[in-house]
Design a protein around this motif. Structure first.
Motif, PDB file in Angstrom:
ATOM      1  N   GLY A  17      50.988  48.209  32.010  1.00 37.19           N
ATOM      2  CA  GLY A  17      51.843  47.362  33.790  1.00 37.19           C
ATOM      3  C   GLY A  17      52.306  47.499  34.456  1.00 37.19           C
ATOM      4  O   GLY A  17      52.354  47.736  35.778  1.00 37.19           O
ATOM      5  N   LEU A  18      50.087  48.316  34.729  1.00 39.57           N
ATOM      6  CA  LEU A  18      49.789  48.591  36.041  1.00 39.57           C
ATOM      7  C   LEU A  18      49.574  46.925  36.844  1.00 39.57           C
ATOM      8  O   LEU A  18      48.861  45.868  36.406  1.00 39.57           O
ATOM      9  N   SER A  19      49.627  47.712  38.368  1.00 41.11           N
ATOM     10  CA  SER A  19      49.563  45.699  38.602  1.00 41.11           C
ATOM     11  C   SER A  19      47.935  46.207  39.056  1.00 41.11           C
ATOM     12  O   SER A  19      47.017  47.302  39.090  1.00 41.11           O
ATOM     13  N   PRO A  20      47.243  45.043  39.635  1.00 40.68           N
ATOM     14  CA  PRO A  20      46.612  44.878  40.126  1.00 40.68           C
ATOM     15  C   PRO A  20      45.475  46.368  41.732  1.00 40.68           C
ATOM     16  O   PRO A  20      44.455  46.475  41.138  1.00 40.68           O
ATOM     17  N   GLU A  21      46.899  46.226  42.427  1.00 41.70           N
ATOM     18  CA  GLU A  21      46.428  47.337  42.958  1.00 41.70           C
ATOM     19  C   GLU A  21      46.351  48.979  42.296  1.00 41.70           C
ATOM     20  O   GLU A  21      45.059  49.352  42.420  1.00 41.70           O
ATOM     21  N   ALA A  24      38.362  52.482  40.875  1.00 45.84           N
ATOM     22  CA  ALA A  24      37.139  53.487  41.648  1.00 45.84           C
ATOM     23  C   ALA A  24      37.615  54.655  41.928  1.00 45.84           C
ATOM     24  O   ALA A  24      36.535  55.441  41.921  1.00 45.84           O
ATOM     25  N   GLU A  25      38.815  55.368  41.443  1.00 48.53           N
ATOM     26  CA  GLU A  25      38.368  56.836  40.865  1.00 48.53           C
ATOM     27  C   GLU A  25      37.732  57.273  39.800  1.00 48.53           C
ATOM     28  O   GLU A  25      36.449  57.760  40.035  1.00 48.53           O
ATOM     29  N   PHE A  26      37.250  56.448  38.723  1.00 43.73           N
ATOM     30  CA  PHE A  26      36.517  56.471  37.732  1.00 43.73           C
ATOM     31  C   PHE A  26      35.275  56.386  38.340  1.00 43.73           C
ATOM     32  O   PHE A  26      34.075  56.828  37.455  1.00 43.73           O
ATOM     33  N   HIS A  27      34.567  55.979  39.208  1.00 38.00           N
ATOM     34  CA  HIS A  27      33.380  55.000  39.376  1.00 38.00           C
ATOM     35  C   HIS A  27      32.907  56.247  39.937  1.00 38.00           C
ATOM     36  O   HIS A  27      31.935  56.677  39.840  1.00 38.00           O
ATOM     37  N   VAL A  28      33.671  56.981  40.777  1.00 41.58           N
ATOM     38  CA  VAL A  28      33.608  58.789  41.792  1.00 41.58           C
ATOM     39  C   VAL A  28      33.504  59.681  40.531  1.00 41.58           C
ATOM     40  O   VAL A  28      32.438  60.075  40.694  1.00 41.58           O
ATOM     41  N   ALA A  29      33.750  59.664  39.889  1.00 45.22           N
ATOM     42  CA  ALA A  29      33.764  60.653  38.419  1.00 45.22           C
ATOM     43  C   ALA A  29      32.575  60.645  38.257  1.00 45.22           C
ATOM     44  O   ALA A  29      32.221  61.573  37.282  1.00 45.22           O
ATOM     45  N   MET A  77      29.216  59.020  47.666  1.00 44.64           N
ATOM     46  CA  MET A  77      30.212  57.675  46.393  1.00 44.64           C
ATOM     47  C   MET A  77      32.138  58.119  46.963  1.00 44.64           C
ATOM     48  O   MET A  77      32.371  56.528  46.689  1.00 44.64           O
ATOM     49  N   ALA A  78      32.423  59.746  46.972  1.00 47.66           N
ATOM     50  CA  ALA A  78      33.585  59.441  47.528  1.00 47.66           C
ATOM     51  C   ALA A  78      33.562  59.357  48.643  1.00 47.66           C
ATOM     52  O   ALA A  78      35.320  58.285  49.203  1.00 47.66           O
ATOM     53  N   ALA A 131      36.370  52.037  50.883  1.00 45.83           N
ATOM     54  CA  ALA A 131      35.747  50.493  50.928  1.00 45.83           C
ATOM     55  C   ALA A 131      35.261  49.392  49.357  1.00 45.83           C
ATOM     56  O   ALA A 131      35.907  48.736  49.581  1.00 45.83           O
ATOM     57  N   ILE A 132      34.798  50.420  48.335  1.00 47.01           N
ATOM     58  CA  ILE A 132      35.433  49.979  46.983  1.00 47.01           C
ATOM     59  C   ILE A 132      36.839  49.320  47.421  1.00 47.01           C
ATOM     60  O   ILE A 132      36.597  48.400  46.094  1.00 47.01           O
ATOM     61  N   HIS A 133      37.841  50.093  47.079  1.00 53.19           N
ATOM     62  CA  HIS A 133      38.942  49.588  46.678  1.00 53.19           C
ATOM     63  C   HIS A 133      39.126  47.935  46.837  1.00 53.19           C
ATOM     64  O   HIS A 133      39.576  46.935  46.663  1.00 53.19           O
ATOM     65  N   GLY A 134      39.009  48.549  48.626  1.00 58.90           N
ATOM     66  CA  GLY A 134      38.811  47.515  48.922  1.00 58.90           C
ATOM     67  C   GLY A 134      38.947  46.131  48.722  1.00 58.90           C
ATOM     68  O   GLY A 134      39.230  44.937  49.084  1.00 58.90           O
ATOM     69  N   TYR A 135      37.529  46.045  48.935  1.00 64.44           N
ATOM     70  CA  TYR A 135      37.066  44.751  48.169  1.00 64.44           C
ATOM     71  C   TYR A 135      36.910  43.996  46.883  1.00 64.44           C
ATOM     72  O   TYR A 135      37.380  42.629  46.953  1.00 64.44           O
ATOM     73  N   VAL A 136      36.814  44.898  46.288  1.00 64.49           N
ATOM     74  CA  VAL A 136      37.550  44.957  44.993  1.00 64.49           C
ATOM     75  C   VAL A 136      38.947  44.235  45.368  1.00 64.49           C
ATOM     76  O   VAL A 136      38.904  43.240  44.069  1.00 64.49           O
ATOM     77  N   LEU A 137      39.984  44.947  44.927  1.00 63.13           N
ATOM     78  CA  LEU A 137      41.301  44.172  45.680  1.00 63.13           C
ATOM     79  C   LEU A 137      41.109  43.208  45.747  1.00 63.13           C
ATOM     80  O   LEU A 137      41.925  42.311  45.402  1.00 63.13           O
ATOM     81  N   ALA A 138      40.845  42.658  47.517  1.00 64.11           N
ATOM     82  CA  ALA A 138      40.076  41.644  48.107  1.00 64.11           C
ATOM     83  C   ALA A 138      40.009  40.658  46.735  1.00 64.11           C
ATOM     84  O   ALA A 138      40.068  38.951  47.003  1.00 64.11           O
TER      85      ALA A 138
END
Length: 239
Positions: A135-139, A146-151, A165-166, A171-178
């Protein structure tokens, strides 16, 4: 001391003293201005900076959701400075991807060679479980992504890599969501991403350094290639 630093120190002090918690609301603009000895426009600017740094989330209006809410604890000074720089400077996407390839493949290789305890892998594993929610939205999915990659990068045991990375998280989330609208089939993509994440964590858990590094690099390249984003050719190499 800059005005945003006054507000940041106030937030840090209130969190340390238990007067403020994650999810709590900052005092009103007038109150902060009077308490800190700065103008109301300066408070507004400071809050905008803190929002760019990811410390607070703001909403306009007068309802229960209005105001500035604490969404993350202030991190180390280095991380705060990096996040501020990244939030206020446009970064070429190709540079972000290349940096991810270098940092994350190295971090995965190091993490896989460290004989990690189960407890150290708990956060990354829990994030993957949360990403299984259909049920998760793309965002929502990509915030967890992004949290997983930081972890995952934090498992390498290098404080500086973890801080960078933190800082790159937004920036990662913004580009990926776009990139999501460019994907031919979001549902198929998200299934593939879940499988890739699981394989990466399994390689880290199983002590397979080279496999973990290769999987991370292929995962990052594959997403951007699938989205056919300008600024990334897919030929970037992780050393």
């Amino acid at each position: 001391m800059k005005n945003y630093e006054l507000v940041l120190h106030r937030v840090e002090a209130d969190l340390a003293a238990g007067r403020l918690r994650i999810g709590g609301r900052l005092p009103g603009e007038r109150t902060l201005a009077e308490q800190l000895g700065i103008s109301r426009p300066s408070v507004r600017e400071a809050v905008r900076v803190l929002e760019a740094m990811g410390v607070v989330r703001t909403a306009t209006g007068s309802g229960p959701e209005a105001g500035a809410v604490i969404v993350a604890e202030p991190e180390s000074p280095l991380t705060a400075v990096l996040r501020l720089h990244l939030a206020t400077n446009h970064l070429p996407m190709g540079d972000v991807v290349e940096t991810r390839l270098l940092l994350e493949s190295w971090a995965a290789r190091e993490a896989a060679g460290r004989s990690l305890e189960a407890g150290e892998l708990k956060l990354a594993s829990e994030l993957l479980d949360r990403m299984d929610d259909e049920g998760l939205s793309p965002e929502e999915f990509h915030l967890l992504d992004a949290e997983f990659h930081v972890a995952l990068s934090g498992l390498a045991g290098n404080v500086l890599i973890a801080a960078v990375m933190a800082s790159l998280r937004s920036a990662i989330h913004g580009y990926v969501l776009a990139a999501v609208p460019n994907l031919p089939d979001w549902e198929a993509t998200v299934v593939g991403l879940r499988g890739e994440h699981r394989a990466i964590l399994a390689a880290v858990r199983g002590g397979e350094p080279e496999r973990a590094a290769a999987l991370v690099a292929a995962h990052i390249r594959g997403f951007y290639q699938a989205a056919q984003l300008a600024g990334f050719s897919g030929d970037d190499k992780a050393e």
